[in-house]
Design a protein around this motif. Structure first.
Motif, PDB file in Angstrom:
ATOM      1  N   ALA B 427       0.834  -1.086  -0.064  1.00 24.96           N
ATOM      2  CA  ALA B 427      -0.051   0.074   0.088  1.00 24.96           C
ATOM      3  C   ALA B 427       1.009   1.165   0.048  1.00 24.96           C
ATOM      4  O   ALA B 427       0.497   2.236  -0.678  1.00 24.96           O
ATOM      5  CB  ALA B 427      -0.929  -0.085   1.109  1.00 24.96           C
ATOM      6  N   ALA B 428       1.941   1.393   0.913  1.00 22.34           N
ATOM      7  CA  ALA B 428       2.578   2.581   0.896  1.00 22.34           C
ATOM      8  C   ALA B 428       3.328   3.063  -0.422  1.00 22.34           C
ATOM      9  O   ALA B 428       3.401   4.083  -0.611  1.00 22.34           O
ATOM     10  CB  ALA B 428       3.710   2.496   2.173  1.00 22.34           C
ATOM     11  N   GLY B 429       3.736   2.029  -0.830  1.00 25.07           N
ATOM     12  CA  GLY B 429       4.666   2.080  -2.161  1.00 25.07           C
ATOM     13  C   GLY B 429       3.667   2.396  -3.530  1.00 25.07           C
ATOM     14  O   GLY B 429       3.991   2.888  -4.337  1.00 25.07           O
ATOM     15  N   ALA B 430       2.357   2.087  -3.230  1.00 22.71           N
ATOM     16  CA  ALA B 430       1.438   2.529  -4.330  1.00 22.71           C
ATOM     17  C   ALA B 430       0.789   3.907  -3.867  1.00 22.71           C
ATOM     18  O   ALA B 430      -0.036   4.023  -4.998  1.00 22.71           O
ATOM     19  CB  ALA B 430       0.431   1.345  -4.500  1.00 22.71           C
ATOM     20  N   MET B 431       1.126   4.410  -3.043  1.00 21.63           N
ATOM     21  CA  MET B 431       0.270   5.515  -2.658  1.00 21.63           C
ATOM     22  C   MET B 431       0.596   6.706  -3.678  1.00 21.63           C
ATOM     23  O   MET B 431       2.011   6.762  -4.026  1.00 21.63           O
ATOM     24  CB  MET B 431       0.998   6.147  -1.277  1.00 21.63           C
ATOM     25  N   GLY B 432      -0.470   7.433  -4.211  1.00 22.47           N
ATOM     26  CA  GLY B 432       0.003   8.309  -5.134  1.00 22.47           C
ATOM     27  C   GLY B 432      -1.170   9.472  -5.025  1.00 22.47           C
ATOM     28  O   GLY B 432      -2.236   9.176  -4.750  1.00 22.47           O
ATOM     29  N   ARG B 433      -0.907  10.668  -5.754  1.00 20.73           N
ATOM     30  CA  ARG B 433      -1.974  11.636  -5.727  1.00 20.73           C
ATOM     31  C   ARG B 433      -2.603  11.777  -7.084  1.00 20.73           C
ATOM     32  O   ARG B 433      -1.916  11.485  -7.996  1.00 20.73           O
ATOM     33  CB  ARG B 433      -1.219  13.060  -5.705  1.00 20.73           C
ATOM     34  N   VAL B 434      -4.100  11.704  -7.271  1.00 21.57           N
ATOM     35  CA  VAL B 434      -4.704  11.530  -8.285  1.00 21.57           C
ATOM     36  C   VAL B 434      -5.331  12.849  -8.774  1.00 21.57           C
ATOM     37  O   VAL B 434      -5.186  13.214 -10.075  1.00 21.57           O
ATOM     38  CB  VAL B 434      -5.930  10.288  -8.056  1.00 21.57           C
ATOM     39  N   LEU B 435      -5.698  13.525  -7.816  1.00 18.24           N
ATOM     40  CA  LEU B 435      -6.454  14.949  -8.179  1.00 18.24           C
ATOM     41  C   LEU B 435      -5.469  15.859  -8.752  1.00 18.24           C
ATOM     42  O   LEU B 435      -4.112  15.904  -8.191  1.00 18.24           O
ATOM     43  CB  LEU B 435      -6.633  15.603  -6.751  1.00 18.24           C
ATOM     44  N   ASP B 436      -5.714  16.440  -9.690  1.00 21.53           N
ATOM     45  CA  ASP B 436      -4.640  17.142 -10.550  1.00 21.53           C
ATOM     46  C   ASP B 436      -5.001  18.745 -10.892  1.00 21.53           C
ATOM     47  O   ASP B 436      -4.043  19.210 -11.521  1.00 21.53           O
ATOM     48  CB  ASP B 436      -3.896  16.471 -11.786  1.00 21.53           C
ATOM     49  N   ASP B 437      -6.182  19.037 -10.620  1.00 18.17           N
ATOM     50  CA  ASP B 437      -6.839  20.299 -11.037  1.00 18.17           C
ATOM     51  C   ASP B 437      -6.936  21.056  -9.669  1.00 18.17           C
ATOM     52  O   ASP B 437      -7.832  20.424  -9.053  1.00 18.17           O
ATOM     53  CB  ASP B 437      -7.866  20.300 -11.909  1.00 18.17           C
ATOM     54  N   PRO B 438      -6.543  22.144  -9.194  1.00 14.99           N
ATOM     55  CA  PRO B 438      -6.644  22.595  -8.047  1.00 14.99           C
ATOM     56  C   PRO B 438      -8.112  23.000  -7.813  1.00 14.99           C
ATOM     57  O   PRO B 438      -8.811  23.166  -6.901  1.00 14.99           O
ATOM     58  CB  PRO B 438      -5.887  23.829  -8.004  1.00 14.99           C
ATOM     59  N   ALA B 439      -8.683  23.375  -8.953  1.00 14.46           N
ATOM     60  CA  ALA B 439     -10.424  23.878  -8.922  1.00 14.46           C
ATOM     61  C   ALA B 439     -11.200  22.503  -8.424  1.00 14.46           C
ATOM     62  O   ALA B 439     -12.168  22.794  -7.930  1.00 14.46           O
ATOM     63  CB  ALA B 439     -10.658  24.170 -10.372  1.00 14.46           C
ATOM     64  N   LEU B 440     -10.533  21.210  -8.634  1.00 15.44           N
ATOM     65  CA  LEU B 440     -11.555  20.229  -8.295  1.00 15.44           C
ATOM     66  C   LEU B 440     -11.155  19.603  -6.744  1.00 15.44           C
ATOM     67  O   LEU B 440     -11.756  18.620  -6.419  1.00 15.44           O
ATOM     68  CB  LEU B 440     -11.023  18.814  -9.084  1.00 15.44           C
ATOM     69  N   LEU B 441     -10.566  20.455  -6.072  1.00 18.10           N
ATOM     70  CA  LEU B 441     -10.553  20.078  -4.722  1.00 18.10           C
ATOM     71  C   LEU B 441     -11.724  20.696  -4.012  1.00 18.10           C
ATOM     72  O   LEU B 441     -12.281  21.769  -4.259  1.00 18.10           O
ATOM     73  CB  LEU B 441      -9.443  21.191  -4.082  1.00 18.10           C
ATOM     74  N   ALA B 442     -12.361  19.753  -3.285  1.00 19.25           N
ATOM     75  CA  ALA B 442     -13.586  19.762  -2.806  1.00 19.25           C
ATOM     76  C   ALA B 442     -13.529  20.545  -1.345  1.00 19.25           C
ATOM     77  O   ALA B 442     -13.549  19.800  -0.561  1.00 19.25           O
ATOM     78  CB  ALA B 442     -14.364  18.530  -2.706  1.00 19.25           C
ATOM     79  N   LEU B 443     -13.579  21.871  -1.335  1.00  9.22           N
ATOM     80  CA  LEU B 443     -13.272  22.435   0.039  1.00  9.22           C
ATOM     81  C   LEU B 443     -14.888  22.873   0.494  1.00  9.22           C
ATOM     82  O   LEU B 443     -15.052  22.988   1.733  1.00  9.22           O
ATOM     83  CB  LEU B 443     -12.247  23.507   0.109  1.00  9.22           C
ATOM     84  N   ALA B 444     -15.682  22.837  -0.384  1.00 15.72           N
ATOM     85  CA  ALA B 444     -17.060  23.358   0.251  1.00 15.72           C
ATOM     86  C   ALA B 444     -17.995  22.446   0.622  1.00 15.72           C
ATOM     87  O   ALA B 444     -17.667  21.224  -0.043  1.00 15.72           O
ATOM     88  CB  ALA B 444     -17.683  24.158  -0.976  1.00 15.72           C
ATOM     89  N   GLY B 445     -18.745  22.449   1.253  1.00 17.08           N
ATOM     90  CA  GLY B 445     -19.847  21.542   1.756  1.00 17.08           C
ATOM     91  C   GLY B 445     -21.035  21.304   0.595  1.00 17.08           C
ATOM     92  O   GLY B 445     -21.006  22.094  -0.228  1.00 17.08           O
ATOM     93  N   THR B 446     -21.406  20.220   0.660  1.00 18.29           N
ATOM     94  CA  THR B 446     -22.287  19.740  -0.472  1.00 18.29           C
ATOM     95  C   THR B 446     -23.704  20.489  -0.301  1.00 18.29           C
ATOM     96  O   THR B 446     -24.501  20.718  -1.228  1.00 18.29           O
ATOM     97  CB  THR B 446     -22.610  18.200  -0.513  1.00 18.29           C
ATOM     98  N   VAL B 447     -24.035  20.683   0.853  1.00 16.00           N
ATOM     99  CA  VAL B 447     -25.572  21.053   1.262  1.00 16.00           C
ATOM    100  C   VAL B 447     -25.575  22.562   2.032  1.00 16.00           C
ATOM    101  O   VAL B 447     -24.731  22.697   3.043  1.00 16.00           O
ATOM    102  CB  VAL B 447     -26.113  19.968   2.035  1.00 16.00           C
ATOM    103  N   ARG B 448     -26.563  23.247   1.541  1.00 11.77           N
ATOM    104  CA  ARG B 448     -26.634  24.487   2.633  1.00 11.77           C
ATOM    105  C   ARG B 448     -28.029  24.594   2.861  1.00 11.77           C
ATOM    106  O   ARG B 448     -28.944  24.211   2.276  1.00 11.77           O
ATOM    107  CB  ARG B 448     -26.000  25.694   1.883  1.00 11.77           C
ATOM    108  N   ALA B 449     -28.166  25.186   3.939  1.00 16.32           N
ATOM    109  CA  ALA B 449     -29.776  25.416   4.306  1.00 16.32           C
ATOM    110  C   ALA B 449     -30.008  26.903   4.651  1.00 16.32           C
ATOM    111  O   ALA B 449     -28.961  27.762   4.919  1.00 16.32           O
ATOM    112  CB  ALA B 449     -29.769  24.897   5.763  1.00 16.32           C
ATOM    113  N   SER B 450     -31.121  27.318   4.426  1.00 19.05           N
ATOM    114  CA  SER B 450     -31.849  28.539   4.933  1.00 19.05           C
ATOM    115  C   SER B 450     -32.959  28.651   5.561  1.00 19.05           C
ATOM    116  O   SER B 450     -33.944  27.916   5.051  1.00 19.05           O
ATOM    117  CB  SER B 450     -31.313  29.786   3.607  1.00 19.05           C
ATOM    118  N   GLU B 451     -33.399  29.676   6.301  1.00 14.50           N
ATOM    119  CA  GLU B 451     -34.754  29.665   6.921  1.00 14.50           C
ATOM    120  C   GLU B 451     -35.532  30.412   6.065  1.00 14.50           C
ATOM    121  O   GLU B 451     -35.270  31.629   5.250  1.00 14.50           O
ATOM    122  CB  GLU B 451     -34.542  30.196   8.438  1.00 14.50           C
TER     123      GLU B 451
END
Lengths: 412, 880
Positions: B427-451
């Motif tokens: 496993a450790a030897g096979a570790m690698g980064r797949v994500l290659d586009d900074p825009a595709l980093l999912a920093l936001a939550g999927t759901v939002r709510a408002s009253e």
């Protein structure tokens, strides 16, 4: 015991090698400044070192988060300070207008300044942060939070707040939404908003505009129910023309007398004290919401007073004029109260940041000291150890030479 | 006279020999393995004279080799021990080198990666920060890989040590066998002394052999020795030597002279360099690689999972950040067929289902030798059997144990076959980064709510964690969460609706309605993960009776529900076995409310009841007896329209206190009892007056007036029950009941959490929607960053860094302990060497003294001859 010559030599060499290794170890420690270089030097210490290093890094990260949060909050604070100043000035102008009976010139003059202040307030509400993001649009930081078209004030953001991690398990909000600060302001009495259904055929362009509240008590009585205006097929109309029906949202019941009303562009409807105008070319199936609310955004409050100053004659309609000014004063007071609440909250958050920063500084220092205790070398001790070991090495060398010189063969 | 000559001469010869031996000792003083020698002399007797023996000089009996069997053996044992510990220690020191360094250790790379997530979360729309996260993810992968590479390098180092060791052992074994042969021959000829140097050579070879592996030496009567390794496997038997061999899988095999097949002796080998590296490989290296592999699996799985719960700058769900280490190309490399297997090829994939809980161990999959098709799995770390099964005859077949899934994909599996499963190794030897586009980093939550803008209560909604990003609700229509509406139907109950059309919110499928809310507390609004919803809605014909009953006055006819039994079964999620079986019995005519209360008394079940009835097609002719309606015994008077009826229901305090409400849009009236009590509708009036009842379950019934006389046409309908079941529970009602017999268990959770605090009021709404264009949101970024300090792995739970710390500590302990043991073994070896040296070693001073001594004795012997000659001369002269 018998001692072989080999053994004498080997023992001498072994002890020389042993002492030399100790000297080299000490020297390695001194040159790296560390007591623990590899895990084997102190296995438990090594695990503690990793933990302490993580703690130090983490505290440094939290501290930098706190710095960021502080700059965000300070910026918001100053924007809100300005907003309060502007509202205060509008309040003064409104009071001025309600003082006696202002002349048309006075009203025009006051209206002009209030309009200018309105623009200023709008730009504050749409303020941007250091990186160009809008400060008050919640998660949708690229959307301008508030747009005004005609007399409709629309909020395009959401109520999301960006949080910053200031400690493990503690987050502090570094944004507030325009909705919570400027939109959700308690009105003097319930008011209403009008919105087209998002699925309406917008190209054809049916529009709805809000007119004044015509009967304060009726709206208050109808609140919190809402209305739904729906354009029906021409076949339902006795005349076979464009028509609409108004229903109550709570149970979908048709409002008395408003079934299949013949539509003419610009038709004004007055239901439960709420007056609104429908224009354009609504298509069959288009719907409009007429919703009551106890809240009114501060921009509408201000634009209402500008409208009143322009359109209401205090002599012809003194009551309506004064009511409008009273509405505005109440709305402004509530708005300023709301901003004050947010400012108080900001202050509290800044205090949290300060105390968290102090805590991190203390604990980081503490961890640094512990790390140093475990990992770093006591140089004084190490140097004197080196001196002693070198001395022993020299002694061992000399005694080896001496002992190996002894041989009976020398005397043959 | 001749005697004296002879005596002198024998003395000369003896002292000469002694001098020669001394010389030999001196010159071999530093020859390895040399044992000092001594001349064994004996006084000779020629005859008797005057009753006493007369000496005849000296004779050299033997040139003895001074040794001590025990001391030699001790040296061998200690040599073997020291070589083992020394090798072990040296190997450990090689791998511990970079573990603590800032540039080679995993901890600093982990820290940097998660720090970069914190930074990116501060300003989530900033691309530079996002790029940095990708860079740090790359660094972290590279750090895993370089540590794995280092460990693997050590693995090949071990192999080369084994290679060299095995080769040398073979040479020595052959050498010893040859020496055995010669020594036996010489001793057979009675030339014992001649074999001294051969014996020295053999002892030295045995000593060297013990630096490679621990050996047992057994001396034979003819001077030969037999040498054994491990558990009595012979390396040398007399003049025959066996051969050791290193198999491609790194096992040590022993070929004996007469055997056709090698014997694997790896596990029996101890001591010496070979024992040291084997011990190192099994106790340090493989566990370390596995431990690192487990951290890699955990980091990649946890980060990927958390990442998938968020959305990227484009509003799409987060993809993989790190390599999926359970992907087939990795999973298929984790089973190694034993070299002794008879059937090949086979394809086995091993996936780690829960890297947080999986034990750090290898496994052996063993097909029973005796019974065809049955197999078991043995955990290598403790030798425990963790799984037993039989080949089902159909492939693929999957076995699950210890949070691991092993799939026999294809191939043949014969009795006696063994597969070595290494779930964590690569496993450790096979570790690698797949994500290659900074825009595709999912920093936001999927759901939002408002009253809702019109809310009157003070309740505040907060969106919790998305725990299942694969829930179908996130994939509906346009690939995002449809807008949902949370609407409070009272201060203490709410429903969740599909708000795709805000003018007409629709129930979800299955419906989430009539849910309880506790005002003033923190409420979790959505069912938890794994919750199932079972709905009891009556039979297919609906719940309304077939015909209405005529009653003379106000009253009820009962809901007609027969008695029924509800059964609850709890199953073990892993094995499917029944853990709990409970039942509740309800009498005939029980209301839905009573049923819900009884069913709720079962642990893990929360049931709610409600009763709904629709009234439509109201015909009031206005002739004869006026149309009057009574509901639940409350006479609402004369009614001419549904709107009027709804107003009358809502205006009745008696009905309000029963929790009954009505809504009418003019054509349909909806009557609802929020608690699930029976609803009774009674109609009085002219036979031409009528109203149509509908129960929503498919049943309809038309009521018409019974004419003059005050009789009521009466119909009573019972309610429906919705039961929410905690995971692994099944609820059914036994046959015969009005409720469905084997109701469907719907998935009730929505894959995410919603929290609400405060006191909402009836009509308050909250909208929950996909976080479209929420680029300023950092919730998922914070969640990702928070993974670092969360205790996740193992039991007790440790953070990623702490787990690495544990690895470092383990290796550190092994290093420092082996250092101490090495020192101890060194001093033991020193002592036993000293002991052997004190017996067999040459002391030059001693030899110098001997030189003088033997020289003097030689001179003296020469004098004897001189005296003998003089004596002879004296006699000769006297005779002349």
């Amino acid at each position: 015991m018998r001692i072989s010559t080999n053994q004498i030599n080997q023992q001498g060499i072994n002890s020389l090698l042993d002492i030399a290794r100790q000297v080299a170890d000490t020297q390695k420690q001194i040159s790296s400044g560390r007591r623990v270089v590899t895990p084997g030097d102190d296995p438990v210490g090594a695990a503690r070192i990793i933990k302490l290093k993580q703690e130090i890094e983490l505290r440094a990260q939290y501290t930098s988060n706190i710095d960021y949060a502080e700059s965000q909050l300070s910026r918001e604070e100053s924007v809100l300070d300005h907003a309060v100043d502007v509202m205060q000035r509008i309040r003064e102008l409104t009071l001025q207008a309600s003082n006696g009976i202002p002349s048309a010139d006075d009203r025009a003059f006051i209206a002009a300044e209030v309009s200018a202040r309105y623009d200023e307030l709008l730009s504050l509400v749409n303020a941007r942060g250091t990186t160009g993001e809008y400060m008050f649009s919640g998660y949708q930081s690229a959307e301008q939070p508030i747009t005004v078209s005609g007399d409709r004030v629309t909020y395009h953001g959401d109520e999301g707040r960006r949080m910053v991690q200031v400690d493990s398990g503690r987050q502090v909000a570094v944004t507030d939404s325009a909705r919570s600060i400027f939109m959700d302001v308690e009105a003097r009495s319930p008011v209403f908003t009008v919105t087209p259904h998002p699925a309406n055929d917008t190209l054809a362009g049916g529009t709805i505009t809000r007119n004044a509240v015509t009967d304060r008590e009726a709206v208050a009585a109808f609140y919190p129910d809402d209305l739904l205006v729906e354009f029906r097929p021409a076949s339902e109309s006795p005349e076979g023309v464009a028509n609409f029906t108004v229903r109550r949202a709570s149970d979908n019941r048709v409002v008395d007398g408003l079934q299949n009303v013949t539509y003419a562009p610009g038709i004004s409807v007055d239901v439960a004290g709420m007056s609104f105008t429908i224009g354009g070319q609504p298509q069959v199936g288009d719907r409009f919401f007429v919703e009551t609310t106890s809240k009114q955004d501060v921009l509408t409050t201000v634009s209402n007073v500008v409208d009143a100053l322009h359109n209401l004659d205090p002599i012809a309609e003194p009551e309506a004029f004064q009511e409008m000014l009273a509405d505005t004063l109440a709305g402004l007071d509530n708005a300023m109260g709301r901003v004050l609440e947010v400012q108080t909250d900001l202050g509290a958050r800044l205090n949290v940041l300060d105390s968290a920063r102090d805590l991190h500084a203390d604990l980081e220092l503490n961890a640094q000291e512990m790390l140093s205790d475990i990992r770093d070398l006591d140089i004084t001790e190490a140097v004197s150890r080196l001196a002693f070991q070198s001395f022993v090495l020299e002694a061992a060398q000399q005694s080896f030479v001496r002992v190996s010189r002894l041989s009976l063969f020398n005397s043959l | 006279m001749a005697d004296l000559f002879n005596i002198g001469l024998s003395g000369l010869r003896a002292q000469q020999a002694a001098l020669a031996v001394t010389g030999q000792n001196i010159t071999n003083a530093s020859t390895p393995g040399y044992s000092r020698q001594r001349v064994e002399a004996q006084a000779l007797v020629t005859g008797t004279q005057g009753g006493s023996f007369q000496g005849g000089g000296v004779r050299i009996e033997d040139i003895a080799r001074i040794t001590d069997e025990f001391a030699t053996k001790q040296v061998r044992t200690d040599t073997s021990l020291f070589a083992e510990l020394n090798t072990f220690n040296a190997q450990v020191q090689q791998i511990e080198g970079t573990l603590l360094s800032d540039y080679g250790g995993l901890d600093s790379a982990l820290q940097s990666f998660f720090d970069s997530l914190q930074l990116a979360s501060s300003d989530p729309s900033d691309t530079a920060n996002r790029s940095m996260v990708l860079g740090e993810a790359q660094n972290l992968s590279a750090r895993f890989q370089s540590l794995a590479a280092r460990f693997n390098e050590q693995q090949s180092n071990v192999t080369s040590v084994l290679h060299a060791g095995v080769a040398r052992v073979n040479e020595l074994a052959e050498g010893i066998a040859r020496l055995n042969d010669r020594i036996a021959a010489l001793q057979g000829n009675g030339e014992g002394g001649a074999s001294n140097s051969l014996l020295d050579q053999r002892d030295e070879m045995l000593r060297e052999l013990s630096t490679h592996v621990n050996v047992t030496v057994a001396s034979q009567a003819d001077g030969q020795v037999n040498v054994f390794i491990g558990k009595g496997q012979p390396v040398v038997l007399g003049s025959e030597a066996s051969r050791l061999e290193l198999t491609p899988q790194g096992q040590v095999a022993l070929w004996m002279e007469d055997s056709a097949e090698p014997q694997i002796v790896t596990s029996a080998l101890t001591g010496g360099e070979i024992g040291g590296v084997l011990e190192f490989r099994d106790q340090v290296l493989n566990p370390a690689i596995n431990h690192l592999g487990r951290i890699a699996l955990a980091v990649s799985a946890e980060v990927n999972q958390a990442h998938a719960a968020g959305i990227d700058l484009n509003g799409d769900p987060g993809g993989q950040v790190f390599t999926d280490l359970n992907a087939p190309e990795h999973a298929r490399q984790r089973a190694v067929a034993d070299e002794g297997n008879t059937s090949r090829p086979s394809l086995i994939s091993v996936t780690v289902d829960d890297p947080l809980q999986v034990p750090v161990s290898d496994y052996d999959l063993v097909f029973d030798e005796a019974s065809s098709g049955s197999f078991f799995v043995r955990r290598a770390s403790d030798g425990k059997m963790v799984f037993q099964g039989r080949l089902s005859g159909e492939l693929p077949q999957t076995l699950q144990f210890d949070h691991i899934s092993v799939t026999l994909e294809s191939g043949e599996y014969a009795p006696g076959d063994v597969y070595h499963l290494q779930p964590l190794r690569n496993a450790a030897g096979a570790m690698g980064r797949v994500l290659d586009d900074p825009a595709l980093l999912a920093l936001a939550g999927t759901v939002r709510a408002s009253e809702g803008y019109g809310n009157r209560g003070d309740a505040v909604m907060e969106v919790g964690e998305v725990f299942d990003a694969d829930h179908p609700i996130f994939a509906s229509a346009d690939g995002t969460l449809p807008p949902l509406l949370v609407r409070f139907t009272s201060a203490t109950s709410y429903e969740i609706l599909d708000n795709s059309d805000p003018a007409d919110p629709r129930p979800l499928n299955p419906p989430l309605a009539n849910l309880p809310y506790a005002p003033g507390q923190d409420n979790s609004l959505l069912p938890g993960a794994g919750t199932a919803l079972v709905r009891f809605e009556g039979s297919e014909a609906g719940r309304l009776p077939d015909s209405a009953t005529i009653l003379p006055g106000l009253g009820s006819t009962g809901n007609g529900y027969s008695s029924q039994t509800f059964e609850l079964i709890e199953r073990d999620p892993a094995t499917g076995s029944v853990l709990r079986h409970q039942a509740v019995n309800l009498g005939a005519g029980s209301s839905a409310r009573q049923i819900a209360a009884e069913v709720s008394s079962l642990a893990g079940v929360s049931a709610r009841a409600e009763t709904e009835l629709s009234l439509s097609n109201l015909v009031s002719n206005g002739v004869g007896t006026p149309l009057g309606i009574a509901i639940n015994g409350v006479n609402l008077g004369d009614i001419s329209s549904l709107n009027e009826l709804a107003d009358a229901v809502n205006g009745s305090d008696a009905l309000r206190s029963q929790g009954i409400e009505a809504w009418s849009d003019g054509s349909t009236l909806r009557l609802r009892d929020a608690e699930g009590d029976d609803l009774t509708v009674q109609l009085a009036g002219d036979p031409t007056d009528s109203v149509l009842l509908g129960d929503g379950s498919g049943g309809t019934l038309s009521l018409n007036g019974a004419g003059a006389g005050g009789d009521y046409r009466t119909a009573t309908v019972g309610g429906t029950v919705s039961a929410w079941l905690e995971p692994n529970l099944e609820l059914s009602s036994a046959s015969g009941g009005v409720m469905a017999n084997d109701p469907e268990h719907h998935r009730a959770d929505l894959g995410f959490e919603l929290f609400l605090t405060g006191r909402p009021q009836v009509g308050d709404t909250f909208t929950v929607e996909h976080n479209t264009s929420g680029i300023g949101d950092n919730r998922n970024g914070l969640r990702l960053a928070g993974l670092l300090s969360q205790p996740l792995m193992g039991n007790p739970k440790l953070s990623f860094t702490d787990s690495y710390g544990q690895l470092v500590q383990t290796i550190g302990v092994q290093s420092s302990q082996s250092q101490i043991n090495r020192e101890a073994a060194a001093s033991l070896l020193e002592q036993s060497t000293a002991r052997r040296e004190s017996v067999s070693g040459v002391n030059l001073d001693e030899e110098a003294a001997n030189l003088i001594r033997f020289e003097q004795a030689y001179n003296a012997a020469a004098q004897i001859i001189s005296v003998a000659r003089e004596t002879f001369n004296t006699l000769y002269n006297a005779v002349q």
